[in-house]
Design a protein around this motif. Structure first.
Motif, mmCIF file in Angstrom:
data_model
loop_
_atom_site.group_PDB
_atom_site.id
_atom_site.type_symbol
_atom_site.label_atom_id
_atom_site.label_comp_id
_atom_site.label_asym_id
_atom_site.label_seq_id
_atom_site.Cartn_x
_atom_site.Cartn_y
_atom_site.Cartn_z
ATOM 1 N N GLY A 157 2.863 12.844 -8.928
ATOM 2 C CA GLY A 157 2.115 14.097 -8.949
ATOM 3 C C GLY A 157 0.623 13.952 -8.719
ATOM 4 N N VAL A 158 0.205 12.909 -7.994
ATOM 5 C CA VAL A 158 -1.213 12.760 -7.676
ATOM 6 C C VAL A 158 -1.337 12.292 -6.227
ATOM 7 C CG1 VAL A 158 -1.281 10.387 -8.595
ATOM 8 C CG2 VAL A 158 -3.399 11.685 -8.310
ATOM 9 N N LEU A 159 -2.281 12.896 -5.509
ATOM 10 C CA LEU A 159 -2.503 12.546 -4.111
ATOM 11 C C LEU A 159 -3.839 11.817 -3.968
ATOM 12 C CD1 LEU A 159 -1.412 12.820 -1.197
ATOM 13 C CD2 LEU A 159 -2.759 14.935 -1.013
ATOM 14 N N VAL A 160 -3.758 10.568 -3.565
ATOM 15 C CA VAL A 160 -4.937 9.792 -3.186
ATOM 16 C C VAL A 160 -4.670 9.250 -1.787
ATOM 17 C CG1 VAL A 160 -5.771 9.163 -5.482
ATOM 18 C CG2 VAL A 160 -3.956 7.819 -4.434
ATOM 19 N N THR A 161 -5.730 8.953 -1.038
ATOM 20 C CA THR A 161 -5.565 8.621 0.375
ATOM 21 C C THR A 161 -5.574 7.118 0.590
ATOM 22 O OG1 THR A 161 -6.817 10.633 0.855
ATOM 23 C CG2 THR A 161 -6.382 9.138 2.698
ATOM 24 N N GLU B 229 0.832 -1.204 0.000
ATOM 25 C CA GLU B 229 0.000 0.000 0.000
ATOM 26 C C GLU B 229 0.865 1.251 0.000
ATOM 27 O OE1 GLU B 229 -3.621 1.500 2.800
ATOM 28 O OE2 GLU B 229 -1.592 1.737 3.603
ATOM 29 N N GLN B 230 1.890 1.273 0.855
ATOM 30 C CA GLN B 230 2.753 2.436 0.943
ATOM 31 C C GLN B 230 3.564 2.644 -0.327
ATOM 32 O OE1 GLN B 230 3.102 5.069 3.265
ATOM 33 N NE2 GLN B 230 1.075 4.182 3.635
ATOM 34 N N ALA B 231 3.916 1.556 -0.993
ATOM 35 C CA ALA B 231 4.645 1.673 -2.254
ATOM 36 C C ALA B 231 3.789 2.361 -3.308
ATOM 37 C CB ALA B 231 5.083 0.295 -2.744
ATOM 38 N N VAL B 232 2.512 1.972 -3.374
ATOM 39 C CA VAL B 232 1.597 2.629 -4.319
ATOM 40 C C VAL B 232 1.423 4.096 -3.950
ATOM 41 C CG1 VAL B 232 -0.757 2.668 -5.239
ATOM 42 C CG2 VAL B 232 0.377 0.474 -4.815
ATOM 43 N N PHE B 233 1.268 4.379 -2.653
ATOM 44 C CA PHE B 233 1.077 5.754 -2.201
ATOM 45 C C PHE B 233 2.282 6.631 -2.549
ATOM 46 C CE2 PHE B 233 1.464 8.913 1.343
ATOM 47 C CZ PHE B 233 0.409 9.724 0.951
ATOM 48 N N ARG B 234 3.477 6.140 -2.210
ATOM 49 C CA ARG B 234 4.684 6.933 -2.478
ATOM 50 C C ARG B 234 4.893 7.143 -3.973
ATOM 51 N NH1 ARG B 234 6.805 3.564 1.659
ATOM 52 N NH2 ARG B 234 7.753 2.251 0.048
ATOM 53 N N THR B 235 4.640 6.119 -4.769
ATOM 54 C CA THR B 235 4.807 6.234 -6.218
ATOM 55 C C THR B 235 3.790 7.210 -6.802
ATOM 56 O OG1 THR B 235 5.580 3.932 -6.273
ATOM 57 C CG2 THR B 235 4.968 4.919 -8.372
ATOM 58 N N SER B 236 2.569 7.199 -6.257
ATOM 59 C CA SER B 236 1.544 8.145 -6.719
ATOM 60 C C SER B 236 1.954 9.585 -6.422
ATOM 61 C CB SER B 236 0.202 7.836 -6.042
ATOM 62 O OG SER B 236 -0.250 6.547 -6.377
ATOM 63 N N VAL B 237 2.429 9.820 -5.196
ATOM 64 C CA VAL B 237 2.861 11.170 -4.825
ATOM 65 C C VAL B 237 4.009 11.621 -5.723
ATOM 66 C CG1 VAL B 237 3.941 12.550 -2.997
ATOM 67 C CG2 VAL B 237 2.042 10.997 -2.440
ATOM 68 N N ALA B 238 4.950 10.704 -5.953
ATOM 69 C CA ALA B 238 6.085 11.030 -6.827
ATOM 70 C C ALA B 238 5.627 11.299 -8.260
ATOM 71 C CB ALA B 238 7.101 9.886 -6.804
ATOM 72 N N THR C 243 -8.271 18.048 -14.885
ATOM 73 C CA THR C 243 -7.254 17.635 -13.922
ATOM 74 C C THR C 243 -7.651 16.340 -13.221
ATOM 75 O OG1 THR C 243 -8.226 19.094 -12.240
ATOM 76 C CG2 THR C 243 -6.404 19.963 -13.515
ATOM 77 N N MET C 244 -8.963 16.086 -13.052
ATOM 78 C CA MET C 244 -9.407 14.802 -12.506
ATOM 79 C C MET C 244 -8.950 13.657 -13.399
ATOM 80 S SD MET C 244 -13.164 14.517 -10.755
ATOM 81 C CE MET C 244 -14.087 15.641 -11.791
ATOM 82 N N SER C 245 -9.147 13.820 -14.686
ATOM 83 C CA SER C 245 -8.760 12.777 -15.633
ATOM 84 C C SER C 245 -7.246 12.573 -15.612
ATOM 85 C CB SER C 245 -9.233 13.149 -17.036
ATOM 86 O OG SER C 245 -8.867 12.158 -17.970
ATOM 87 N N GLU C 246 -6.497 13.668 -15.566
ATOM 88 C CA GLU C 246 -5.037 13.558 -15.526
ATOM 89 C C GLU C 246 -4.572 12.904 -14.234
ATOM 90 O OE1 GLU C 246 -0.952 13.876 -16.307
ATOM 91 O OE2 GLU C 246 -2.750 13.781 -17.589
ATOM 92 N N ALA C 247 -5.237 13.225 -13.130
ATOM 93 C CA ALA C 247 -4.864 12.629 -11.840
ATOM 94 C C ALA C 247 -5.050 11.111 -11.877
ATOM 95 C CB ALA C 247 -5.710 13.235 -10.725
ATOM 96 N N ILE C 248 -6.171 10.655 -12.430
ATOM 97 C CA ILE C 248 -6.412 9.205 -12.495
ATOM 98 C C ILE C 248 -5.428 8.550 -13.458
ATOM 99 C CG2 ILE C 248 -8.081 7.453 -13.197
ATOM 100 C CD1 ILE C 248 -8.650 8.652 -10.464
ATOM 101 N N ARG C 249 -5.072 9.259 -14.538
ATOM 102 C CA ARG C 249 -4.057 8.703 -15.458
ATOM 103 C C ARG C 249 -2.751 8.487 -14.712
ATOM 104 N NH1 ARG C 249 0.232 9.787 -18.557
ATOM 105 N NH2 ARG C 249 0.438 11.866 -17.628
ATOM 106 N N ARG C 250 -2.332 9.470 -13.915
ATOM 107 C CA ARG C 250 -1.083 9.344 -13.161
ATOM 108 C C ARG C 250 -1.181 8.226 -12.114
ATOM 109 N NH1 ARG C 250 0.304 15.771 -11.916
ATOM 110 N NH2 ARG C 250 0.342 16.451 -14.107
ATOM 111 N N PHE C 251 -2.360 8.125 -11.467
ATOM 112 C CA PHE C 251 -2.543 7.072 -10.477
ATOM 113 C C PHE C 251 -2.467 5.699 -11.147
ATOM 114 C CE2 PHE C 251 -5.668 4.761 -7.550
ATOM 115 C CZ PHE C 251 -4.694 4.464 -6.609
#
Length: 537
Positions: free
Chosen positions: A484-488, A473-482, A517-525
């Motif tokens: 450029g997208v923040l999900v909880t 879980e933390q690996a996905v979180f850190r990779t997402s932040v890196a 930006t929603m679409s771009e955020a999900i693309r990055r996630f």
């Protein structure tokens, strides 16, 4: 003898085998002016004593709420009315000249008037408000000058913990229109927001060492609020409709005091509609099942409902035409999943209502609907803590909701929100369908609220079994932040933080971001998930 009333009862309710009474039709928006006219002049002066009984329809056919003395904490039992607040009842005496209170003169309030521009009914979009919006003028002495039922001289002075008579009247009428609680002595009391109310309710019922029941994933602040009181949460299994009633019953049937080190819990916290964090919504039948378990085990239900009016149109799929909107107020109200409050024949539901998600979080003004006994205890607590909801908020909300929009206009505003949130939800669903790797990511389109809950099949991670679920879980979180997208991370919302993480979820919100930006955020996630799970980019 006929059985007690239930929400299924219709036009005539039996008192005995041979005597019946006709049940009045539920209050409608159109009925409100006539009821007010019959009630006479509102006593809404400075710090006027008030309660919901002044503004409700008589309901002799409804049962009284059960007493909750056996559930109240020692702290709650010790609360007394403050002697200074008790003076307010004498101010209703005609001709009374007061030298007794500590109320400053409004002459020294440095606010002569306020002008606030708001949407006209039916023209709610921000761009429309700029051109067609109505400017509300709030003066210091509007009541004395016959311009309004509420003004700055009253709102900005000290008030009662119940809230102003003007706003208590409005929320009482609103509650009757929407929920029509099926017992007699329900009441409304204003709050400084639901978090404050929740902390008061905890202190009213909990002793150190007690457990609170909730969904297995729940609002993190609800859990954190209980910790300084020395209490813990225990989670109940969920499915796509939220809390599972059978799992709740099983938890309570098998509660072992010795193993748990605590008495059997009786306080249940739930967010039934658009649940934070999962976005799940309990249907009518599920709510009825949970209520029956509550009756069986003598539970008190905290119904935290900030998202109740963010119920959206059914999801019709990517690119499909949206479902048609309700044609009128009656259709809109009937389209809403019935609240637990509307099913509560016992008075065991404490509903936390809020303007935060439908008007403005910064208003810090909400209200509680519960039995008169519970509301009275909340008011005694408020008298020595928050005092009352902010006067600025109360007078602005009253002018907008009562004198500018009216109950019908407010329902129109809520229908408008349904359109906006449905459009946002559908945009996020399309982005998920376009960009998330379906090999590992699954989701259920939310029916209400602001949140989308995404499940990642952790068993498909190449190092599943070697790495812990929490590490993945933390690996996905850190990779997402890196990326450029923040999900909880879902682990943030576990009711029992001591449990080992077994599944990986992430919460996304579609409430505020721009559509592109929603679409771009999900693309990055999606790219972050692919990277962590070793999937093709």
């Amino acid at each position: 003898m006929t059985p007690p009333a239930t929400v299924e009862d219709v036009a005539v309710h039996g008192l005995t085998d041979t005597i019946g009474v006709t049940i009045p039709n539920p209050l409608t928006c159109e009925d409100v002016p006539n009821r007010r006219a019959k009630a006479g002049k509102l006593n809404g002066g400075v710090a006027a004593a008030t309660n919901s009984e002044f503004f409700k329809a008589p309901a002799p056919h409804k049962p009284l709420a059960i007493r909750l003395d056996h559930r109240m904490s020692q702290e709650a039992k010790l609360r007394k009315s403050t002697v200074l607040k008790s003076l307010a009842k004498h101010m209703a005496t005609p001709g009374m000249i007061s030298l007794g209170g500590g109320l400053p003169s409004s002459e020294y309030f440095p606010f002569e008037s306020m002008d606030i521009k708001v949407p006209a009914v039916g023209k709610f979009l921000e761009e429309e408000t700029k051109t067609t919006g109505k400017t509300m003028h709030l003066g210091k002495h509007d009541v004395k000058e016959g311009k309004s039922a509420y003004d700055l001289s009253i709102a900005l002075n000290y008030g009662q913990a119940s809230g102003s008579a003007q706003m208590v009247r409005w929320v009482t009428e609103h509650t009757e229109i929407v929920h029509n609680p099926p017992y007699r002595d329900w009441a409304c009391t204003l709050s400084a927001g639901s978090t404050s109310s929740l902390e008061m309710v905890y202190r009213m019922f909990l002793e150190k060492g007690d457990f609170v029941i909730s969904e297995e994933y729940t609002f993190a602040t609800a859990v954190e609020t209980s910790h300084p009181l020395g209490c813990k949460f225990v989670g109940v299994k969920m499915d796509s409709e939220g809390m599972i009633a059978e799992a709740l019953d099983e938890l309570l049937e098998n509660w072992d005091v010795a193993t748990r080190g605590a008495r059997k819990p009786f306080l249940l916290y739930t967010v039934p509609t658009g649940q934070n964090p999962t976005g799940s919504t309990q249907g009518r039948e599920r709510r009825q099942q949970i209520y029956k378990v509550a009756q069986k085990h003598d539970l008190i239900l905290i119904e935290d409902e900030p998202y109740y009016f963010l119920q959206m149109q059914p999801y019709t799929g990517p690119g499909a035409e949206p479902a048609p909107l309700p044609k009128n107020h009656d259709e809109f109200l009937k389209s809403l999943v019935p609240s637990l409050l509307s099913m509560d024949v016992d008075g065991r539901v404490i509903r936390l209502d809020s303007f935060s998600k439908v008007l403005a979080p910064g208003s810090r003004c909400g209200w509680v609907v519960a039995s008169a006994q519970v509301c009275e205890r909340l008011q005694r607590h408020g008298e020595v803590s928050t005092q009352h909801a902010a006067g600025f908020s109360q007078v602005i909300l009253h002018r907008l909701l009562d004198e500018e929009w009216g109950h019908g206009g407010y329902l129109d505003w809520l229908v408008n929100l349904r359109v906006q949130y449905t459009t946002r939800r559908d945009a996020l669903m399309k982005a998920c369908d376009d960009h998330l790797p379906k090999e590992v990511a699954t989701w259920t389109p939310p029916a209400a609220g602001m949140f989308h809950w995404i499940n990642l099949d952790v068993s498909k991670h190449p190092e599943f079994g070697k790495k812990s679920v929490a590490e993945i879980e933390q690996a996905v979180f850190r990779t997402s932040v890196a990326s450029g997208v923040l999900v909880t991370p879902g682990s943030y919302f576990m009711a029992d933080q001591e449990n080992e993480l077994e599944k990986v979820f992430f919460r996304a919100t579609f409430a505020a971001a721009e559509f592109d930006t929603m679409s771009e955020a999900i693309r990055r996630f999606g790219l972050a998930i692919r990277k962590v799970f070793g999937l093709p980019q």
